[in-house]
Design a protein around this motif. Structure first.
Motif, PDB file in Angstrom:
ATOM      1  N   ASP A 104      35.173  44.282  38.314  1.00 23.02           N
ATOM      2  CA  ASP A 104      35.020  43.268  39.346  1.00 23.02           C
ATOM      3  C   ASP A 104      36.400  42.909  39.883  1.00 23.02           C
ATOM      4  N   LYS A 105      36.451  42.529  41.138  1.00 26.53           N
ATOM      5  CA  LYS A 105      37.721  42.201  41.785  1.00 26.53           C
ATOM      6  C   LYS A 105      37.617  40.783  42.324  1.00 26.53           C
ATOM      7  N   ILE A 106      38.422  39.890  41.750  1.00 21.06           N
ATOM      8  CA  ILE A 106      38.307  38.454  42.000  1.00 21.06           C
ATOM      9  C   ILE A 106      39.514  37.971  42.790  1.00 21.06           C
ATOM     10  N   LEU A 107      39.246  37.263  43.887  1.00 21.23           N
ATOM     11  CA  LEU A 107      40.308  36.650  44.685  1.00 21.23           C
ATOM     12  C   LEU A 107      40.232  35.139  44.487  1.00 21.23           C
ATOM     13  N   LEU A 108      41.326  34.554  43.988  1.00 17.71           N
ATOM     14  CA  LEU A 108      41.439  33.101  43.885  1.00 17.71           C
ATOM     15  C   LEU A 108      41.957  32.580  45.210  1.00 17.71           C
ATOM     16  N   MET A 115      28.498  45.859  50.248  1.00 16.24           N
ATOM     17  CA  MET A 115      28.878  45.434  48.900  1.00 16.24           C
ATOM     18  C   MET A 115      28.550  43.951  48.732  1.00 16.24           C
ATOM     19  N   SER A 116      27.888  43.603  47.635  1.00 18.03           N
ATOM     20  CA  SER A 116      27.523  42.204  47.393  1.00 18.03           C
ATOM     21  C   SER A 116      28.752  41.401  46.980  1.00 18.03           C
ATOM     22  N   LEU A 117      28.685  40.107  47.220  1.00 16.18           N
ATOM     23  CA  LEU A 117      29.797  39.203  46.937  1.00 16.18           C
ATOM     24  C   LEU A 117      29.270  37.988  46.204  1.00 16.18           C
ATOM     25  N   ARG A 118      30.029  37.517  45.224  1.00 14.13           N
ATOM     26  CA  ARG A 118      29.693  36.286  44.514  1.00 14.13           C
ATOM     27  C   ARG A 118      30.693  35.210  44.913  1.00 14.13           C
ATOM     28  N   LEU A 119      30.230  33.970  44.889  1.00 19.12           N
ATOM     29  CA  LEU A 119      31.090  32.832  45.202  1.00 19.12           C
ATOM     30  C   LEU A 119      31.145  31.921  43.992  1.00 19.12           C
ATOM     31  N   SER A 120      32.361  31.596  43.571  1.00 19.77           N
ATOM     32  CA  SER A 120      32.576  30.751  42.404  1.00 19.77           C
ATOM     33  C   SER A 120      33.544  29.630  42.759  1.00 19.77           C
ATOM     34  N   THR A 121      33.731  28.702  41.836  1.00 21.18           N
ATOM     35  CA  THR A 121      34.657  27.602  42.060  1.00 21.18           C
ATOM     36  C   THR A 121      35.561  27.431  40.847  1.00 21.18           C
ATOM     37  N   VAL A 122      36.691  26.776  41.073  1.00 23.41           N
ATOM     38  CA  VAL A 122      37.571  26.388  39.974  1.00 23.41           C
ATOM     39  C   VAL A 122      37.715  24.871  40.033  1.00 23.41           C
ATOM     40  N   GLY A 177      36.846  45.131  49.246  1.00 26.56           N
ATOM     41  CA  GLY A 177      36.350  45.527  47.937  1.00 26.56           C
ATOM     42  C   GLY A 177      36.237  44.397  46.941  1.00 26.56           C
ATOM     43  N   PHE A 178      36.535  43.163  47.355  1.00 20.84           N
ATOM     44  CA  PHE A 178      36.417  42.040  46.426  1.00 20.84           C
ATOM     45  C   PHE A 178      34.945  41.743  46.149  1.00 20.84           C
ATOM     46  N   THR A 179      34.652  41.461  44.893  1.00 19.39           N
ATOM     47  CA  THR A 179      33.282  41.169  44.475  1.00 19.39           C
ATOM     48  C   THR A 179      33.066  39.696  44.183  1.00 19.39           C
ATOM     49  N   GLU A 180      34.157  38.913  44.120  1.00 18.57           N
ATOM     50  CA  GLU A 180      34.028  37.489  43.823  1.00 18.57           C
ATOM     51  C   GLU A 180      35.189  36.737  44.467  1.00 18.57           C
ATOM     52  N   ILE A 181      34.880  35.638  45.138  1.00 22.82           N
ATOM     53  CA  ILE A 181      35.900  34.747  45.680  1.00 22.82           C
ATOM     54  C   ILE A 181      35.727  33.393  45.006  1.00 22.82           C
ATOM     55  N   VAL A 182      36.844  32.830  44.547  1.00 19.43           N
ATOM     56  CA  VAL A 182      36.836  31.560  43.828  1.00 19.43           C
ATOM     57  C   VAL A 182      37.540  30.511  44.678  1.00 19.43           C
ATOM     58  N   VAL A 183      36.857  29.408  44.940  1.00 16.40           N
ATOM     59  CA  VAL A 183      37.415  28.328  45.763  1.00 16.40           C
ATOM     60  C   VAL A 183      37.622  27.085  44.903  1.00 16.40           C
TER      61      VAL A 183
END
Length: 306
Positions: A240-244, A1-8, A272-278
């Protein structure tokens, strides 16, 4: 499963004194999205600079080209669906259809629904039931306002009388909702109205839990999301499933090295998370981290996980 990385990026910098540069650097580093908190002020930052989320995102939309933008999260604490819809449609237009609305009543350790934030307009703090009741009315009405040309509705908490938004969003049928939820009513809203679901994990584990317990708690949340989706006749895979990041027992330790973050991200991708936000590092705060390591994480982690 692909994963995206984002920021806050917390809105603590004047735009011309470092604010603009952070958003532009986030794009240069290849983050999928950059979000900001939508509060009037927040926790330990209460007595320092704290700027408005939607004006900040509007400025970021004019300063970046590819970076997706969003709130994480907006809540009913000081928002009304009618006025919020108009601002979101404008922001979606200015960004060229690059906005996601994170929406919730306060999640995890960073919950924005309690304390001085909840009483800033002079009202009594809402009970947990009232907060949930308001959220349950807020989200469907906002959905209608962003998808229909004219809306009238009389609810227990929010009303609209011929509220007109004929221009609508650039994104169709509207900009996506990322619904922050862990309880049954919130998960039902995510299943019915969300294009994504957001969590910070189980706040009860933050102080004394272990990373292994956190993973199991998150697994349980995803299972309950799946049941809510089944009840709404939706495939949970469609969300999508996003973990902050930053509110599990791991705290900031995954940001200490690329290898540490690869391990953290891989465990949560496998859930199953598709995006993690750091969080973008802020010195002398709970979000302090080595900026050079943070930038290496942004550019190297997904390559190692592929």
């Amino acid at each position: 499963m692909s994963l995206r990385l984002s920021t806050v990026i917390l809105p603590v910098d004047r735009w011309h004194e470092g604010g603009r540069a952070k958003w532009q650097r986030a794009e240069e580093l290849g983050f999928h999205a950059a979000y900001t908190y939508d509060h009037l002020f927040w926790r330990s930052f209460r007595d320092g600079p704290w700027f408005g989320a939607l004006p900040t995102l509007t400025a970021a939309a004019t300063a970046t080209d590819r970076l997706r933008l969003g709130t994480l999260v907006t809540s009913p604490n000081f928002r009304h669906p009618v006025t919020l819809a108009k601002e979101l449609i404008s922001l979606d237009d200015i960004s060229g259809g690059g906005v996601t609305l994170g929406i919730g009543i306060g999640i995890g350790i960073g919950a924005g629904g309690n304390g001085f934030v909840a009483t800033a307009l002079g009202q009594e703090a809402w009970t947990p039931k009232e907060r949930a009741d308001r959220f349950g009315e807020f989200v469907p009405l906002l959905d209608r306002l962003l998808t229909e040309g004219a809306v009238s509705q009389k609810g227990d908490f929010y009303m609209a009388e011929e509220a007109r938004n004929h221009s609508g969003c650039v994104q169709r049928p509207r900009l996506p909702f990322a619904v922050a939820a862990t309880g049954p009513r919130g998960l039902q809203l995510a299943a019915r109205h969300g294009q994504a679901w957001v969590t910070t994990g189980d706040p009860k584990l933050y102080e004394t839990g272990t990373p292994e317990q956190s993973v199991e708690a998150l697994r349980g949340q995803i299972e309950r999301l799946g049941k809510a989706c089944a009840e709404a006749d939706r495939d949970v895979a469609d969300l999508d499933k996003i973990l902050l990041h930053g509110f599990t027992p791991d705290r900031n330790r995954p940001l200490e090295s690329v290898d540490a973050f690869v391990d953290f991200a891989g465990r949560h991708r496998d859930l199953g998370f598709t995006e993690i936000v750091v969080h973008w590092p802020i010195p002398d705060s709970g979000f302090a981290a080595d900026l050079a390591v943070f930038e290496r994480i942004a550019t190297q982690v997904l390559k190692q996980l592929s």
